[in-house]
Design a protein around this motif. Structure first.
Motif, mmCIF file in Angstrom:
data_model
loop_
_atom_site.group_PDB
_atom_site.id
_atom_site.type_symbol
_atom_site.label_atom_id
_atom_site.label_comp_id
_atom_site.label_asym_id
_atom_site.label_seq_id
_atom_site.Cartn_x
_atom_site.Cartn_y
_atom_site.Cartn_z
ATOM 1 N N SER A 43 5.248 2.248 -33.767
ATOM 2 C CA SER A 43 4.672 2.795 -35.073
ATOM 3 C C SER A 43 4.643 4.436 -35.343
ATOM 4 O O SER A 43 4.324 5.032 -34.106
ATOM 5 C CB SER A 43 3.319 2.304 -35.640
ATOM 6 N N ALA A 44 4.963 4.982 -36.348
ATOM 7 C CA ALA A 44 4.951 6.414 -36.482
ATOM 8 C C ALA A 44 3.338 6.907 -36.914
ATOM 9 O O ALA A 44 2.584 5.956 -37.365
ATOM 10 C CB ALA A 44 5.805 6.847 -37.620
ATOM 11 N N LYS A 45 2.976 8.008 -36.522
ATOM 12 C CA LYS A 45 1.527 8.414 -37.037
ATOM 13 C C LYS A 45 1.452 8.711 -38.553
ATOM 14 O O LYS A 45 0.270 8.620 -39.157
ATOM 15 C CB LYS A 45 1.169 9.645 -36.253
ATOM 16 N N GLU A 46 2.512 9.340 -39.062
ATOM 17 C CA GLU A 46 2.609 9.692 -40.438
ATOM 18 C C GLU A 46 3.857 9.454 -41.125
ATOM 19 O O GLU A 46 4.804 8.917 -40.610
ATOM 20 C CB GLU A 46 2.573 11.138 -40.405
ATOM 21 N N PRO A 47 3.767 9.000 -42.449
ATOM 22 C CA PRO A 47 4.708 8.484 -43.251
ATOM 23 C C PRO A 47 5.967 9.551 -43.087
ATOM 24 O O PRO A 47 5.760 10.688 -42.745
ATOM 25 C CB PRO A 47 4.484 8.458 -44.573
ATOM 26 N N GLY A 48 7.270 9.324 -43.403
ATOM 27 C CA GLY A 48 8.166 10.045 -43.516
ATOM 28 C C GLY A 48 9.719 9.289 -43.626
ATOM 29 O O GLY A 48 9.811 7.845 -43.806
ATOM 30 N N THR A 49 10.768 9.943 -43.400
ATOM 31 C CA THR A 49 12.199 9.337 -43.639
ATOM 32 C C THR A 49 12.974 9.358 -42.291
ATOM 33 O O THR A 49 12.822 10.617 -41.482
ATOM 34 C CB THR A 49 12.766 10.033 -44.869
ATOM 35 N N ILE A 50 13.377 8.272 -41.767
ATOM 36 C CA ILE A 50 14.174 8.280 -40.533
ATOM 37 C C ILE A 50 15.429 9.176 -40.555
ATOM 38 O O ILE A 50 16.428 9.164 -41.291
ATOM 39 C CB ILE A 50 14.568 6.819 -40.087
ATOM 40 N N GLU A 51 15.371 10.053 -39.622
ATOM 41 C CA GLU A 51 16.697 11.144 -39.767
ATOM 42 C C GLU A 51 17.598 10.783 -38.811
ATOM 43 O O GLU A 51 18.683 10.816 -38.682
ATOM 44 C CB GLU A 51 16.182 12.548 -39.337
ATOM 45 N N SER A 52 16.918 10.184 -37.410
ATOM 46 C CA SER A 52 17.915 10.006 -36.227
ATOM 47 C C SER A 52 17.309 8.698 -35.518
ATOM 48 O O SER A 52 15.914 8.723 -35.384
ATOM 49 C CB SER A 52 18.386 11.080 -35.779
ATOM 50 N N ILE A 53 18.043 8.091 -34.951
ATOM 51 C CA ILE A 53 17.590 6.925 -33.761
ATOM 52 C C ILE A 53 18.545 7.371 -32.814
ATOM 53 O O ILE A 53 19.869 6.948 -32.700
ATOM 54 C CB ILE A 53 17.996 5.544 -34.287
ATOM 55 N N SER A 54 17.844 7.532 -31.416
ATOM 56 C CA SER A 54 18.637 8.076 -30.128
ATOM 57 C C SER A 54 18.640 6.979 -29.273
ATOM 58 O O SER A 54 17.574 6.428 -28.766
ATOM 59 C CB SER A 54 18.288 9.291 -29.647
ATOM 60 N N ASN A 55 19.792 6.382 -28.636
ATOM 61 C CA ASN A 55 20.069 5.360 -27.532
ATOM 62 C C ASN A 55 20.016 6.102 -26.239
ATOM 63 O O ASN A 55 20.241 5.623 -24.996
ATOM 64 C CB ASN A 55 21.186 4.467 -27.782
ATOM 65 N N VAL A 56 20.038 7.551 -26.367
ATOM 66 C CA VAL A 56 19.936 8.248 -25.116
ATOM 67 C C VAL A 56 18.401 8.549 -24.687
ATOM 68 O O VAL A 56 17.979 8.583 -23.445
ATOM 69 C CB VAL A 56 20.651 9.546 -25.115
ATOM 70 N N THR A 57 17.670 9.245 -25.527
ATOM 71 C CA THR A 57 16.255 9.576 -25.421
ATOM 72 C C THR A 57 15.291 8.324 -25.742
ATOM 73 O O THR A 57 14.047 8.579 -25.136
ATOM 74 C CB THR A 57 15.949 10.890 -26.012
ATOM 75 N N GLY A 58 15.585 7.503 -26.750
ATOM 76 C CA GLY A 58 14.889 6.523 -26.951
ATOM 77 C C GLY A 58 13.778 6.892 -27.983
ATOM 78 O O GLY A 58 12.911 6.134 -28.288
ATOM 79 N N GLN A 59 14.163 7.991 -28.540
ATOM 80 C CA GLN A 59 13.337 8.452 -29.509
ATOM 81 C C GLN A 59 13.533 8.595 -31.174
ATOM 82 O O GLN A 59 14.831 8.452 -31.328
ATOM 83 C CB GLN A 59 13.065 10.053 -29.225
ATOM 84 N N VAL A 60 12.825 8.410 -31.996
ATOM 85 C CA VAL A 60 13.265 8.479 -33.512
ATOM 86 C C VAL A 60 12.629 9.423 -34.163
ATOM 87 O O VAL A 60 11.389 9.757 -33.838
ATOM 88 C CB VAL A 60 12.724 7.189 -34.194
ATOM 89 N N LEU A 61 13.592 10.218 -34.963
ATOM 90 C CA LEU A 61 12.995 11.387 -35.797
ATOM 91 C C LEU A 61 12.697 11.197 -37.188
ATOM 92 O O LEU A 61 13.574 10.507 -37.714
ATOM 93 C CB LEU A 61 14.086 12.497 -35.657
ATOM 94 N N LEU A 62 11.579 11.659 -37.706
ATOM 95 C CA LEU A 62 11.021 11.293 -38.869
ATOM 96 C C LEU A 62 11.108 12.618 -39.457
ATOM 97 O O LEU A 62 10.350 13.616 -39.070
ATOM 98 C CB LEU A 62 9.915 10.363 -39.143
#
Length: 370
Positions: A96-115
């Motif tokens: 889960s995210a800590k704060e609301p936002g809009t997903i900008e990218s999903i990385s299959n290299v770092t395993g991170q999601v940017l909101l």
């Protein structure tokens, strides 16, 4: 004097007024939005999966807004981004995210999601009550107005607005908590002498907009800020109030002319800005009090704080060890003088208010009106 100020947005936006328009100090003249802050969520770590498995675990897509919503039974669904099936269907996990936002990218290299967080609205106020004399397309405006204008020597806190209220009877009387009243909420208070630290804390409690005084103790300032002040520009401090001192640090009385000028405008609406920078370009805190009518001060009003350095000029020293001292130029020798550091520089002789004769590098003084 006639005061001109450039009011600009940090990035391109919309200008809301036209050239020739009359504006009040608190009027919004330009607006834009800044991109929201980025939130990085390590989904792979939260789920306990490899980075390559993150995309197939996602329950949200790129570009989708992530907000809390009510489920079928009225419970909050949370800011879930991804789910893993767990081992053999047991113990599934959620990221889960800590704060609301809009997903900008999903990385299959770092395993991170940017909101990306919600856009941040930015508004620029006119600051001076006057006329828009120039429009800067997509950027802002230039406002011009006849004002009472006073520059301080040091300040903290950004722009603030309020009614000028003089709370001391003399230029030497300090600002103490007992002078503050609940009716001072939203006002810009003027005191002649030193601003005491406990008075600042009381003013913040009451919601006072700004405090102006002759001086302040450096230890009080350190306590108020919660840290030592660096040499960079001030003005971005979030302490709940703007502070401006007109003379320097310590138990210093405000210059008689400055105090009389501010006291004469008691009850007038004003704008102040505590932003200060001494190194790499001088920026002084300022007090801007508009005239109620389309009138202007005597022509000599614009000469205070500028002009040519000469014998008899009123100056203020802007470097240690005499920071904030006011005096009068008595000599302007042409030959370079050897300083205590061993270097040579052109100097001037200053007779301070207390009668001392000081030899000061010319770069260490500014011309003032006293």
């Amino acid at each position: 004097m006639r005061f001109r100020t450039r009011r600009s947005l940090p990035i391109a936006g919309e200008v809301l007024v036209r050239e020739g328009a009359r504006v009040q100090a608190r009027d919004v003249v330009a607006a834009t939005t800044l991109p929201g802050e980025i939130q990085v969520v390590n989904v792979a770590h939260q789920l306990g999966v490899s980075a390559g498995d993150v995309p197939k675990c996602m329950v949200r897509r790129v570009g989708e807004a992530v907000t809390e919503s009510a489920g079928e039974n009225g419970e909050t669904t949370g800011l879930v981004l991804a789910r893993s099936a767990g081992m053999f269907g047991w113990f599934p996990r959620e990221a889960s995210a800590k704060e609301p936002g809009t997903i900008e990218s999903i990385s299959n290299v770092t395993g991170q999601v940017l909101l990306r967080g919600a856009p941040i609205p930015v508004q620029v106020r006119a600051y001076a009550t006057g006329e828009v004399v120039e429009v800067l397309p997509g950027e802002g405006v230039v406002v011009e107005a006849p004002v009472t204008f006073v520059q301080g020597i040091f300040g903290v806190g950004g722009e603030a607005y309020g009614t000028i209220r003089t709370v001391t009877a003399t230029p030497a009387e300090p600002l103490v908590p007992g002078l503050l009243r609940p009716e001072h909420k939203g006002a810009i208070l003027v005191a002649g002498g030193r601003i005491h630290g406990d008075a600042v804390r009381r003013a913040i409690e009451l919601g006072v907009s700004a405090l102006i005084g002759g001086g302040i103790d450096d230890q009080d300032l350190r306590t108020i800020l919660g840290c030592d002040l660096g040499v960079a520009i001030t003005g971005t401090e979030r302490i709940g109030i703007t502070l401006i001192v007109t003379e320097g640090f310590g138990d210093i009385a405000m210059a008689d002319r400055t105090f009389a000028l501010l006291k004469a405008r008691d009850g007038a609406e004003a704008a102040v800005n505590g932003a200060t920078q001494i190194r790499a370009g001088v920026l002084r805190p300022e007090i801007v009090i508009p005239w109620p009518e389309e009138s202007i001060a005597a022509p000599e009003g614009s000469q205070y704080g500028g002009g040519v350095l000469a014998v008899g000029s009123a100056v203020r020293i802007i470097r240690d060890p005499h920071f904030g001292v006011l005096g009068e130029v008595t000599r302007l020798p042409h030959e370079p003088h050897v300083l205590q550091t061993g270097s040579k520089a052109r100097v001037l002789h200053v007779r301070s208010r207390d009668g001392r004769e000081l030899v000061i590098p010319r770069a260490n003084v500014e011309i003032v009106g006293v």
